[in-house]
Design an enzyme around this catalytic site. Structure first.
Site, short mmCIF file in Angstrom:
data_model
loop_
_atom_site.label_atom_id
_atom_site.label_comp_id
_atom_site.label_asym_id
_atom_site.label_seq_id
_atom_site.Cartn_x
_atom_site.Cartn_y
_atom_site.Cartn_z
N ARG A 108 -32.39 -21.71 -33.35
CA ARG A 108 -31.19 -21.89 -32.55
C ARG A 108 -30.13 -22.56 -33.42
O ARG A 108 -30.36 -23.65 -33.93
CB ARG A 108 -31.55 -22.77 -31.35
CG ARG A 108 -30.69 -22.57 -30.17
CD ARG A 108 -31.30 -23.26 -28.99
NE ARG A 108 -31.39 -24.69 -29.16
CZ ARG A 108 -31.32 -25.56 -28.16
NH1 ARG A 108 -31.17 -25.12 -26.93
NH2 ARG A 108 -31.43 -26.84 -28.36
N ASP A 112 -40.70 -30.22 -33.75
CA ASP A 112 -40.84 -31.46 -34.54
C ASP A 112 -42.06 -32.26 -34.11
O ASP A 112 -42.78 -32.82 -34.94
CB ASP A 112 -39.58 -32.33 -34.37
CG ASP A 112 -38.39 -31.76 -35.13
OD1 ASP A 112 -38.59 -30.85 -35.95
OD2 ASP A 112 -37.27 -32.22 -34.88
#
Ligand code: PRP
Length: 207
Positions: A103, A202
């Site tokens: 993104r 993450d």
């Protein structure tokens, strides 16, 4: 018509709550993602096709069934990777077709960077795997790719959705059921789901 299925299973809701916690470390996070994927897959596959199949037991013949569909998992890189193992525990014979999308941080639009689908479709059902349905841009782009490839039945399997993402995916592709553990309150100004769980990529990969 919107087809949104939010799992009500107590184990899903318990594990999702631990997953969200800021105190959950990467190792536990990955394990929870795997377990949630398995549980959500169980619910999302309840309408797979069956054909009759006789089986020989130690005591004689029994009438049974076998699944008919040829299933493809489509993890959206990179966060979708964490959902693959849990799903494959239930569906060990599936094909896995990776789609790489990220993104763009400013426009929030998906950018495609990996797609090795062959010319002709090799599966008749696809499960799109991506933990977060935020703006819905990545999910819509993935389903667009799969429909263009020729896949007839597509389902979305994720962990947390924003109402905006549900709206966008179900408007663009009303035939695609959305299976998630929760639909949260909203997207914030930088496109993160609130309260959500942070950045699923993450947190899985320690980056
Ligand atoms: C996240 C997530 C989805 C996408 C959702 O990926 O895993 O793919 O964002 O956002 P959207 O609904 O607004 O399109 P990200 O782009 O952070 O990449 P990553 O998985 O590589 O971390």
């Amino acid at each position: 018509m919107k087809q949104v299925y939010i799992s009500q299973h107590p184990l899903v809701q318990h594990k999702l709550t631990v997953l969200r916690s800021v105190d959950t470390d990467h190792r536990s996070f990955r394990e929870l993602v795997r377990e949630l994927a398995l549980l959500l897959c169980y619910e999302a596959t309840q309408d797979l096709s069956l054909s009759p199949q006789q089986v020989t037991t130690p005591m004689g013949k029994a009438e049974g069934f076998k699944t008919e569909d040829t299933i493809g998992l489509v993890p959206v890189l990179r966060a979708g990777l964490g959902l693959v193992d849990g799903v494959m525990e239930l569906l060990p014979s599936v094909q896995v077709w990776h789609i790489g999308l990220y993104r763009d941080e400013e426009t929030l639009r998906p950018v495609e960077y990996y797609n090795k689908l062959p010319t002709e479709p090799t599966v008749n059902v696809c499960l799109v795997l991506d933990p977060m349905l935020a703006t819905g841009g990545s999910a819509v782009a993935t389903v667009d790719i799969l429909k263009k490839w020729g896949v007839k039945r597509i389902k979305y399997l994720g962990l947390i959705a924003a109402p905006e993402g549900v709206e966008r995916l179900s408007t663009a592709h009303p035939d695609v059921p959305i299976h998630v553990a929760a639909v949260d309150e909203k997207l914030n100004e930088v496109g993160f789901i609130v309260p959500g769980l942070g950045d699923a990529g993450d947190r899985q990969f320690g980056t």
